[in-house]
Design a protein around this motif. Structure first.
Motif, PDB file in Angstrom:
ATOM      1  N   TYR A   1      23.211  20.163  52.734  1.00 54.12           N
ATOM      2  CA  TYR A   1      22.205  20.870  53.534  1.00 54.12           C
ATOM      3  C   TYR A   1      22.057  20.125  54.859  1.00 54.12           C
ATOM      4  CZ  TYR A   1      21.134  22.676  48.887  1.00 54.12           C
ATOM      5  OH  TYR A   1      21.226  23.241  47.641  1.00 54.12           O
ATOM      6  N   CYS A   2      22.129  20.861  55.972  1.00 48.77           N
ATOM      7  CA  CYS A   2      22.059  20.206  57.274  1.00 48.77           C
ATOM      8  C   CYS A   2      21.492  21.165  58.316  1.00 48.77           C
ATOM      9  CB  CYS A   2      23.448  19.721  57.718  1.00 48.77           C
ATOM     10  SG  CYS A   2      24.583  21.061  58.138  1.00 48.77           S
ATOM     11  N   THR A   3      21.172  20.593  59.462  1.00 49.36           N
ATOM     12  CA  THR A   3      20.770  21.352  60.649  1.00 49.36           C
ATOM     13  C   THR A   3      21.620  20.832  61.794  1.00 49.36           C
ATOM     14  OG1 THR A   3      18.518  21.578  59.808  1.00 49.36           O
ATOM     15  CG2 THR A   3      18.867  22.001  62.146  1.00 49.36           C
ATOM     16  N   ALA A   4      22.619  21.614  62.183  1.00 49.64           N
ATOM     17  CA  ALA A   4      23.625  21.127  63.122  1.00 49.64           C
ATOM     18  C   ALA A   4      23.054  20.916  64.516  1.00 49.64           C
ATOM     19  CB  ALA A   4      24.796  22.108  63.180  1.00 49.64           C
ATOM     20  N   ILE A   5      22.208  21.831  64.988  1.00 50.08           N
ATOM     21  CA  ILE A   5      21.699  21.725  66.356  1.00 50.08           C
ATOM     22  C   ILE A   5      20.871  20.456  66.530  1.00 50.08           C
ATOM     23  CG2 ILE A   5      20.186  22.808  68.048  1.00 50.08           C
ATOM     24  CD1 ILE A   5      21.091  25.492  67.062  1.00 50.08           C
ATOM     25  N   ALA A   6      20.050  20.140  65.533  1.00 47.01           N
ATOM     26  CA  ALA A   6      19.239  18.922  65.613  1.00 47.01           C
ATOM     27  C   ALA A   6      20.000  17.681  65.155  1.00 47.01           C
ATOM     28  CB  ALA A   6      17.969  19.087  64.774  1.00 47.01           C
ATOM     29  N   GLY A   7      21.165  17.852  64.554  1.00 45.16           N
ATOM     30  CA  GLY A   7      21.948  16.713  64.084  1.00 45.16           C
ATOM     31  C   GLY A   7      21.459  16.107  62.796  1.00 45.16           C
ATOM     32  N   HIS A   8      20.674  16.853  62.014  1.00 48.08           N
ATOM     33  CA  HIS A   8      20.131  16.318  60.765  1.00 48.08           C
ATOM     34  C   HIS A   8      21.141  16.459  59.631  1.00 48.08           C
ATOM     35  CE1 HIS A   8      15.822  17.218  62.409  1.00 48.08           C
ATOM     36  NE2 HIS A   8      16.355  16.134  62.940  1.00 48.08           N
ATOM     37  N   SER A   9      21.428  15.347  58.952  1.00 47.62           N
ATOM     38  CA  SER A   9      22.273  15.309  57.742  1.00 47.62           C
ATOM     39  C   SER A   9      23.689  15.817  57.988  1.00 47.62           C
ATOM     40  CB  SER A   9      21.630  16.124  56.605  1.00 47.62           C
ATOM     41  OG  SER A   9      20.329  15.668  56.318  1.00 47.62           O
ATOM     42  N   VAL A  10      24.156  15.807  59.239  1.00 45.70           N
ATOM     43  CA  VAL A  10      25.524  16.268  59.512  1.00 45.70           C
ATOM     44  C   VAL A  10      26.546  15.255  59.005  1.00 45.70           C
ATOM     45  CG1 VAL A  10      27.110  16.988  61.337  1.00 45.70           C
ATOM     46  CG2 VAL A  10      24.708  17.561  61.505  1.00 45.70           C
ATOM     47  N   ASP A  11      26.210  13.970  59.028  1.00 44.93           N
ATOM     48  CA  ASP A  11      27.146  12.953  58.551  1.00 44.93           C
ATOM     49  C   ASP A  11      27.452  13.099  57.068  1.00 44.93           C
ATOM     50  OD1 ASP A  11      27.244  11.899  61.082  1.00 44.93           O
ATOM     51  OD2 ASP A  11      25.700  10.381  60.701  1.00 44.93           O
ATOM     52  N   LYS A  12      26.561  13.759  56.320  1.00 44.25           N
ATOM     53  CA  LYS A  12      26.822  13.963  54.894  1.00 44.25           C
ATOM     54  C   LYS A  12      28.040  14.854  54.666  1.00 44.25           C
ATOM     55  CE  LYS A  12      22.003  13.391  53.400  1.00 44.25           C
ATOM     56  NZ  LYS A  12      20.851  14.034  52.714  1.00 44.25           N
ATOM     57  N   ILE A  13      28.365  15.682  55.663  1.00 47.41           N
ATOM     58  CA  ILE A  13      29.546  16.541  55.538  1.00 47.41           C
ATOM     59  C   ILE A  13      30.805  15.681  55.461  1.00 47.41           C
ATOM     60  CG2 ILE A  13      30.897  18.343  56.666  1.00 47.41           C
ATOM     61  CD1 ILE A  13      28.329  19.368  57.919  1.00 47.41           C
ATOM     62  N   ILE A  14      30.888  14.668  56.326  1.00 43.67           N
ATOM     63  CA  ILE A  14      32.059  13.785  56.329  1.00 43.67           C
ATOM     64  C   ILE A  14      32.106  12.963  55.045  1.00 43.67           C
ATOM     65  CG2 ILE A  14      33.149  11.856  57.519  1.00 43.67           C
ATOM     66  CD1 ILE A  14      33.426  14.536  58.917  1.00 43.67           C
ATOM     67  N   ASP A  15      30.951  12.485  54.579  1.00 41.14           N
ATOM     68  CA  ASP A  15      30.926  11.719  53.327  1.00 41.14           C
ATOM     69  C   ASP A  15      31.410  12.569  52.157  1.00 41.14           C
ATOM     70  OD1 ASP A  15      29.895   9.636  54.808  1.00 41.14           O
ATOM     71  OD2 ASP A  15      27.803  10.091  54.310  1.00 41.14           O
ATOM     72  N   ALA A  16      30.919  13.807  52.093  1.00 43.75           N
ATOM     73  CA  ALA A  16      31.339  14.696  51.005  1.00 43.75           C
ATOM     74  C   ALA A  16      32.817  15.043  51.119  1.00 43.75           C
ATOM     75  CB  ALA A  16      30.491  15.969  51.009  1.00 43.75           C
ATOM     76  N   ALA A  17      33.300  15.257  52.343  1.00 43.08           N
ATOM     77  CA  ALA A  17      34.718  15.586  52.529  1.00 43.08           C
ATOM     78  C   ALA A  17      35.613  14.421  52.119  1.00 43.08           C
ATOM     79  CB  ALA A  17      34.981  15.979  53.976  1.00 43.08           C
ATOM     80  N   GLY A  18      35.213  13.201  52.436  1.00 42.22           N
ATOM     81  CA  GLY A  18      35.983  12.044  52.013  1.00 42.22           C
ATOM     82  C   GLY A  18      36.041  11.908  50.507  1.00 42.22           C
ATOM     83  N   MET A  19      34.909  12.177  49.825  1.00 37.79           N
ATOM     84  CA  MET A  19      34.895  12.126  48.371  1.00 37.79           C
ATOM     85  C   MET A  19      35.795  13.200  47.769  1.00 37.79           C
ATOM     86  SD  MET A  19      33.464  13.851  45.557  1.00 37.79           S
ATOM     87  CE  MET A  19      32.068  14.725  46.248  1.00 37.79           C
ATOM     88  N   VAL A  20      35.763  14.406  48.351  1.00 41.88           N
ATOM     89  CA  VAL A  20      36.594  15.503  47.838  1.00 41.88           C
ATOM     90  C   VAL A  20      38.072  15.177  47.996  1.00 41.88           C
ATOM     91  CG1 VAL A  20      37.244  17.909  48.243  1.00 41.88           C
ATOM     92  CG2 VAL A  20      34.838  17.271  48.170  1.00 41.88           C
ATOM     93  N   GLU A  21      38.450  14.605  49.134  1.00 44.76           N
ATOM     94  CA  GLU A  21      39.858  14.264  49.352  1.00 44.76           C
ATOM     95  C   GLU A  21      40.334  13.212  48.355  1.00 44.76           C
ATOM     96  OE1 GLU A  21      43.657  13.872  50.553  1.00 44.76           O
ATOM     97  OE2 GLU A  21      42.245  15.508  50.887  1.00 44.76           O
ATOM     98  N   LYS A  22      39.481  12.249  48.018  1.00 43.63           N
ATOM     99  CA  LYS A  22      39.858  11.252  47.013  1.00 43.63           C
ATOM    100  C   LYS A  22      40.041  11.890  45.641  1.00 43.63           C
ATOM    101  CE  LYS A  22      37.563   7.354  49.302  1.00 43.63           C
ATOM    102  NZ  LYS A  22      36.468   6.343  49.222  1.00 43.63           N
ATOM    103  N   GLU A  23      39.206  12.874  45.315  1.00 39.54           N
ATOM    104  CA  GLU A  23      39.349  13.561  44.030  1.00 39.54           C
ATOM    105  C   GLU A  23      40.620  14.416  44.001  1.00 39.54           C
ATOM    106  OE1 GLU A  23      37.227  13.504  41.149  1.00 39.54           O
ATOM    107  OE2 GLU A  23      36.707  11.666  42.222  1.00 39.54           O
TER     108      GLU A  23
END
Length: 671
Positions: free
Chosen positions: A532-554
């Protein structure tokens, strides 16, 4: 009496030796007892001697050498001839009724050959991939049928593996519809940019690698620069922007304001590209002749970027004779014109020579130290106006893509390098909004059809796909179609709920209820994590990269064969395959992980038809619950074991039994 006891002991010892010799010569069992080997490529081959509690020892051995007098080892719910310990079997059910229901042809199975099954598993994966690629065909562009790659020098291997951020950059700039994207495709090879005979197709910056001889550089395609002297109506017609399609929920005043800002935003992207480049290709149209817009752009380049290497290329000069005449009128711009043709390739070799003359060759780059590891690609997809470009800009912390409420603002697939907080590098791909096929066809827009095509291509060449949905919008059938495409392509996936700040009256249970609703409507992606994020305000956008890194490892994780077969055995014991009306039951002999990205498992069974879809989903669920694989699809392939001819099996078994019985009879005679 002692002689009788000695005779019985001799019979028992000979019987055990017979079972051991049969197991050694006919089978390569893989059993949880003895334990598996830790080597995933070649599991431990061991001999499993039958337990005295598995069956009653015979009191005497018949002198008749018939097959049914051989000792049987229990495997699963039926006797097994060759005492091999199949690594996965059904529950050990010894009911006589189950033995009667067992298929008679299953008794004499051929022995296991682990190496051949490993080869067959790899072949099964290739066969499945080819079949799936034929089903998931993507319609090629008309331009894809043409030869667009330039004739480069043969020593392509001399190009070094230099990261994009270290390469010199070359920008193509000019007014709309002069052929900038066609020249971009010619220089980088392929059809990365959309080429349509209409103005203002390209809006964002598009990057591509190119080389010429020992030089390697980045080429940047930009949108057409619209002059300020244009009126509002002329801009609307020039950019071919609609204020109705896809903008029903936006007030008319906001639509017109967004359209009015579009030219300045395109020019801003072009300005960024020119500022970061070493060489500028000023492209004009030789067939249309010199225009006021060309004069204005030439003055702008000459005043602000005179310190850069500027090349004036006159496009659409297919004829060498007419090309010189067409280029002659552009001398007034203050640059030396070079006639070229982006479509046919005329003059592009000389153009590349001029480009390389303005570049600095990278001499001291160490290819060994600078060589990068695998860089995963993250494609950002979804319906129009859900905030895909806003997420890209928030991640890279710059205005990389144009953000506007105008539907279809992004057209090409925009690739951007990105480095995460932990130093992990990613390639972000922003795509255009994917509307329904019927809506795209009814609009009659070739550009939109090609944009959707580029989005599907981005999914195919990505490793992880972030499907973006709007928090306040309901999940539609189109979202399900996109999710279906991601799953069939075998890509890792995460669900990004953007504009989370628009949800009113949020509490601790809001995310739980929302996740349950998403899981119900996107059942195909039940394994995908939600961010869950708010792109315009920049809230929790970094969680997308963290989740993507975890998915790639799996996606690239591999289970050892021992662990995998242990999990499968426990799943089969907990819930055996269902029986058919004829009393047959599926049996799993062996399982191996044949591929990664996505994890692909091949099950060798007696008959794949005996495993219904419900049981296959159960097996996938058990694998996920026991081994993880969050964020990635899991493929299960089921292969039926080939059986020997019945007569050959029986003759081979009979001959083997006779030889062993003769040796036993001789020992008894000596005793």
């Amino acid at each position: 009496m002692p002689n009788c006891l000695s005779l019985n002991l001799t019979i028992i010892m000979s019987y055990s030796e017979l079972c051991a010799s049969i197991s050694l010569s006919k089978a390569k069992p893989l059993s949880p007892c003895p334990p598996f080997s830790s080597n995933s490529s070649s599991p431990t081959t061991s001999v499993f001697l039958p337990s005295p509690f598995s069956f009653p020892l015979p009191t005497a051995i018949s002198s008749h050498h018939h097959l049914h007098h051989l000792p049987f080892c229990r495997t699963g719910n039926r006797p097994n001839l060759f005492c091999r310990d199949s690594q996965v079997s059904g529950p050990k059910d010894f009911d006589e009724e189950d033995d009667k229901l067992s298929d008679e042809s299953d008794v004499d199975d051929e022995s296991f050959n682990v190496e051949s099954m490993e080869h067959e598993a790899k072949f099964a994966v290739k066969e499945f991939s080819h079949a799936l690629s034929r089903q998931l065909t993507i319609d090629d562009d008309p331009a894809d049928q043409k030869e667009t790659s330039i004739k480069r020098r043969k020593h392509k291997s001399s190009a070094k593996n230099i990261p994009d951020h270290l390469l010199p950059r070359v920008t193509i700039v000019g007014r709309p519809n002069v052929g900038k994207s066609a020249l971009f495709n010619r220089l980088v090879g392929g059809n990365k940019a959309i080429v349509v005979d209409e103005p203002a197709v390209t809006r964002d910056r598009l990057y591509g690698r190119s080389f010429w001889g020992d030089y390697e550089f980045l080429v940047i395609d930009t949108g057409g620069v619209v002059t300020i002297s244009k009126s509002h109506d002329d801009v609307m017609e020039e950019l071919a922007i609609s204020t109705t399609i896809g903008m029903e929920g936006i007030p008319l005043a906001s639509r017109e304001a967004a359209v009015a800002r579009m030219p300045s935003m395109i020019e801003k992207q072009a300005t960024f590209a020119v500022e970061e480049s070493s060489v500028i290709i000023f492209l004009v149209d030789g067939q249309a002749g010199l225009t006021a817009a060309d004069v204005e752009i030439g003055d702008w380049l000459r005043k602000k970027f005179s310190h850069k290497h500027i090349i004036l290329a006159v496009n659409k000069c297919e004829s060498p004779r007419k090309g010189s005449m067409q280029a002659s009128e552009f001398w007034s711009l203050g640059f030396s014109p070079l006639p070229i043709s982006a479509i046919s390739g005329t003059g592009t070799g000389e153009l590349l020579d001029f480009i390389c003359s303005g570049l600095e060759k990278i001499e001291d780059y160490d290819d060994v130290e600078g060589k990068e590891d695998f860089v995963p690609a993250i494609a950002i997809v979804g319906r129009p106006n859900v905030g895909k470009s806003s997420i890209l800009n928030a991640l890279v912390r710059e205005d990389r893509a144009i953000v506007s409420p105008v539907s279809g603002t992004t057209r090409d697939a925009i690739d951007t390098e990105f480095t995460g907080p932990d130093g992990q590098k990613f390639r972000l791909i922003d795509t255009s909004g994917i509307r329904r096929r019927v809506a795209v066809a009814s609009s009659g827009s070739t550009t939109e059809a090609l944009s959707v095509n580029r989005a599907f291509r981005a999914i195919r060449r990505s490793d992880v796909v972030a499907i973006v949905i709007e928090a306040m919008a309901c999940i539609t059938e189109q979202d399900y179609k996109i999710a279906e495409r991601i799953e069939r392509e075998g890509k890792g996936c995460l669900i990004v709920v953007n504009k989370w700040d628009t949800i009113p009256n949020k509490n601790q249970q809001t995310a739980t209820y929302y996740e349950q609703d998403v899981r119900d409507k996107l059942r195909l992606l039940s394994w995908a994590p939600i961010v869950y994020c708010t792109a315009i305000a920049g809230h929790s956008v970094d969680k997308i990269i963290d989740a993507a890194g975890m998915v790639e490892k799996e996606r690239k994780r591999r289970l050892t064969t021992a662990t995998l077969n242990q999990l499968v055995q426990e799943a089969v014991v907990f819930k055996p395959p269902p029986r058919t009306r004829g009393g047959k039951r599926g049996r799993v002999y062996y399982c191996t992980q044949a591929a990664v990205r996505p994890p692909t498992f091949v099950f060798f069974v007696n008959d794949a038809k005996l495993f219904p879809e419900t049981y296959r989903r159960y097996m996938e669920k058990q694998l996920r619950s026991s081994a993880g694989f969050s964020g990635t699809p899991v493929r299960l392939l089921w292969r039926s074991r080939r059986k020997m001819e019945k007569d050959d099996r029986r003759s081979a078994a009979t001959n083997f039994a006779q030889e062993n019985y003769i040796s036993v009879d001789r020992r008894l005679a000596v005793a």
